[in-house]
Design a protein around this motif. Structure first.
Motif, short mmCIF file in Angstrom:
data_model
loop_
_atom_site.label_atom_id
_atom_site.label_comp_id
_atom_site.label_asym_id
_atom_site.label_seq_id
_atom_site.Cartn_x
_atom_site.Cartn_y
_atom_site.Cartn_z
N UNK A 1 0.84 -1.21 0.00
CA UNK A 1 0.00 0.00 0.00
C UNK A 1 0.87 1.25 0.00
N UNK A 2 1.86 1.23 0.91
CA UNK A 2 2.79 2.36 1.02
C UNK A 2 3.55 2.56 -0.30
N UNK A 3 4.01 1.44 -0.85
CA UNK A 3 4.76 1.49 -2.10
C UNK A 3 3.93 2.11 -3.21
N UNK A 4 2.65 1.71 -3.22
CA UNK A 4 1.77 2.20 -4.28
C UNK A 4 1.60 3.71 -4.15
N UNK A 5 1.42 4.21 -2.91
CA UNK A 5 1.27 5.65 -2.72
C UNK A 5 2.50 6.39 -3.23
N UNK A 6 3.68 5.85 -2.90
CA UNK A 6 4.90 6.53 -3.33
C UNK A 6 4.99 6.54 -4.86
N UNK A 7 4.65 5.42 -5.48
CA UNK A 7 4.67 5.36 -6.95
C UNK A 7 3.72 6.41 -7.53
N UNK A 8 2.53 6.51 -6.95
CA UNK A 8 1.55 7.46 -7.51
C UNK A 8 2.00 8.90 -7.30
N UNK A 9 2.63 9.18 -6.15
CA UNK A 9 3.12 10.54 -5.90
C UNK A 9 4.23 10.88 -6.91
N UNK A 10 5.15 9.94 -7.10
CA UNK A 10 6.23 10.19 -8.07
C UNK A 10 5.68 10.38 -9.47
N UNK A 11 4.68 9.57 -9.80
CA UNK A 11 4.06 9.64 -11.12
C UNK A 11 3.41 11.02 -11.33
N UNK A 12 2.69 11.46 -10.31
CA UNK A 12 2.01 12.75 -10.40
C UNK A 12 3.02 13.89 -10.52
N UNK A 13 4.01 13.88 -9.62
CA UNK A 13 5.01 14.95 -9.67
C UNK A 13 5.81 14.90 -10.96
N UNK A 14 6.11 13.68 -11.42
CA UNK A 14 6.84 13.52 -12.67
C UNK A 14 6.06 14.09 -13.85
N UNK A 15 4.78 13.79 -13.91
CA UNK A 15 3.93 14.28 -14.99
C UNK A 15 3.82 15.80 -14.97
N UNK A 16 3.67 16.35 -13.76
CA UNK A 16 3.56 17.80 -13.63
C UNK A 16 4.88 18.46 -14.04
N UNK A 17 5.98 17.91 -13.51
CA UNK A 17 7.31 18.48 -13.83
C UNK A 17 7.60 18.41 -15.32
N UNK A 18 7.28 17.26 -15.93
CA UNK A 18 7.58 17.06 -17.35
C UNK A 18 6.84 18.07 -18.22
N UNK A 19 5.65 18.46 -17.80
CA UNK A 19 4.90 19.46 -18.56
C UNK A 19 5.42 20.86 -18.27
N UNK A 20 5.72 21.09 -16.98
CA UNK A 20 6.12 22.45 -16.60
C UNK A 20 7.45 22.85 -17.22
N UNK A 21 8.34 21.87 -17.44
CA UNK A 21 9.63 22.19 -18.07
C UNK A 21 9.43 22.94 -19.39
N UNK A 22 8.48 22.49 -20.20
CA UNK A 22 8.21 23.16 -21.49
C UNK A 22 7.77 24.61 -21.27
#
Lengths: 113, 245
Positions: free
Chosen positions: A1-22
């Motif tokens: 459960x904990x692992x899944x939360x961390x994956x989802x947080x990284x995924x969310x931040x990664x997606x936001x960061x990847x867009x914001x860079x542009x």
């Protein structure tokens, strides 16, 4: 459960960061450009070309749930919506409502196409 | 930064600009965003992902194609690295969009930092609205128009995401799909309304190239479409202009 939360947080931040860079790089480039330069016109048409390509791809080769609906339904609804837009003197409302309405109606009444 | 001067006939009254921004945003973009994000919210719920994530993706990415890519690739089991790369490539349009938009909204040089915040609110809606309206608004008030328009759009996008997520059982699947379909159709009619010849050329060149590049290089499709299609349209437009002179 904990692992899944961390994956989802990284995924969310990664997606936001990847867009914001542009966006951020865009802001930096924009400070060096004036609206009367040819580069400005070029960047504007590049935007339009990408948007044209993106829309075509979203209709013809969509990523995501629209794949479930057949190409015929997607194209027919899109063309109808666009036609209504032009026939009503470039009014957005009838174009979108009729296009989306047809898209939904075809799924209900003609699920085989 | 060249300081553009207010021309005769430009709107110089701040409250008139505010009214215009609210009217333009509420007249259609806010509703389309509300409905297409309802589609997105219900997709996130069906993909078994949390509400907080849905809201963070809408406000943080603020570009439906990238949001769909993220959810879709994650559900398909792609690794974090490839999902992030996929989102970046799906949203590459923001680079030329920001570059072609920010100079229209001049600011005091001390205020450049705020543009990094303003850039987050840019979407196809605000980009198209700005390109259409800014020529009629005095440069000093364009920022006001953009912020109001953007806040209304983002608010309704986030609201839609929550509604879609919470009401997923109430929205029939066909309608949820219809709401997602609304997005490209709305973009198309929004852009079909442009009258500038270079823009029309670029859209018409970009559409088939987008499909072509998606077929041969799906990851880089939009970057290639922008670079090749945009340059092609730019050259066609220049030729047309020099002939006309």
């Amino acid at each position: 459960m904990m692992d899944r939360s961390i994956t989802l947080i990284l995924l969310t931040l990664g997606g936001i960061g990847a867009t914001y860079v542009w966006r951020a790089v865009g802001v930096i480039f924009a400070t060096k450009i004036t609206t009367d330069s040819p580069v400005f016109l070029w960047v504007t048409v590049v935007s339009y070309a990408m948007l044209g390509g993106l829309i075509a791809r979203m209709i013809v080769m969509p990523i995501g749930p629209l794949v479930e609906v057949s190409l015929t339904v997607r194209l027919l609804s899109f063309a109808t919506g666009l036609a209504c837009f032009f026939l009503t003197g470039k009014r957005i409302f009838p174009g979108v409502i009729i296009g989306v309405g047809l898209f939904i109606a075809l799924q209900y009444f003609y699920p085989q196409i | 930064m060249t300081r553009q001067r207010a021309r005769v006939g430009m709107i110089v009254d701040p409250s008139e600009v505010s009214r215009l921004a609210c009217r333009d945003a509420i007249s259609f973009p806010a509703f389309t965003l509300l409905f297409s994000m309802i589609g997105f919210g219900s997709l996130v719920h069906q993909s078994d992902l949390p509400l907080l994530m849905a809201v963070a993706l809408t406000a943080g990415i603020w570009g439906l194609p990238g949001q769909l890519t993220l959810v879709e690739m994650h559900v398909a089991g792609a690794s974090l690295f490839f999902v992030v790369l996929g989102v970046a490539l799906a949203n590459a349009r923001f680079l030329p969009m920001v570059v072609s938009f920010m100079p229209l909204m001049p600011s005091r040089s001390s205020n450049v930092a705020s543009r990094f915040v303003l850039a987050q609110m840019l979407s196809i809606n605000s980009w198209a609205a700005g390109l259409r309206r800014f020529p009629d608004i005095t440069p000093e008030l364009r920022r006001r128009y953009y912020v109001l328009f953007g806040v209304i759009c983002m608010g309704s996008g986030v609201l839609g995401t929550v509604i879609g997520f919470v009401t997923v059982k109430l929205v029939p699947h066909e309608i949820a799909l219809g709401l997602i379909f609304m997005n490209p159709l709305f973009f198309a009619v929004l852009l079909a309304g442009v009258t500038s010849r270079s823009a029309v050329t670029a859209l018409l060149v970009g559409a088939p190239l987008g499909l072509f590049f998606h077929a041969i290089a799906p990851d880089l499709d939009l970057l290639l479409t922008g670079a090749v299609g945009g340059t092609l349209a730019f050259l066609i437009d220049r030729r047309g202009r020099s002939k006309a002179l």
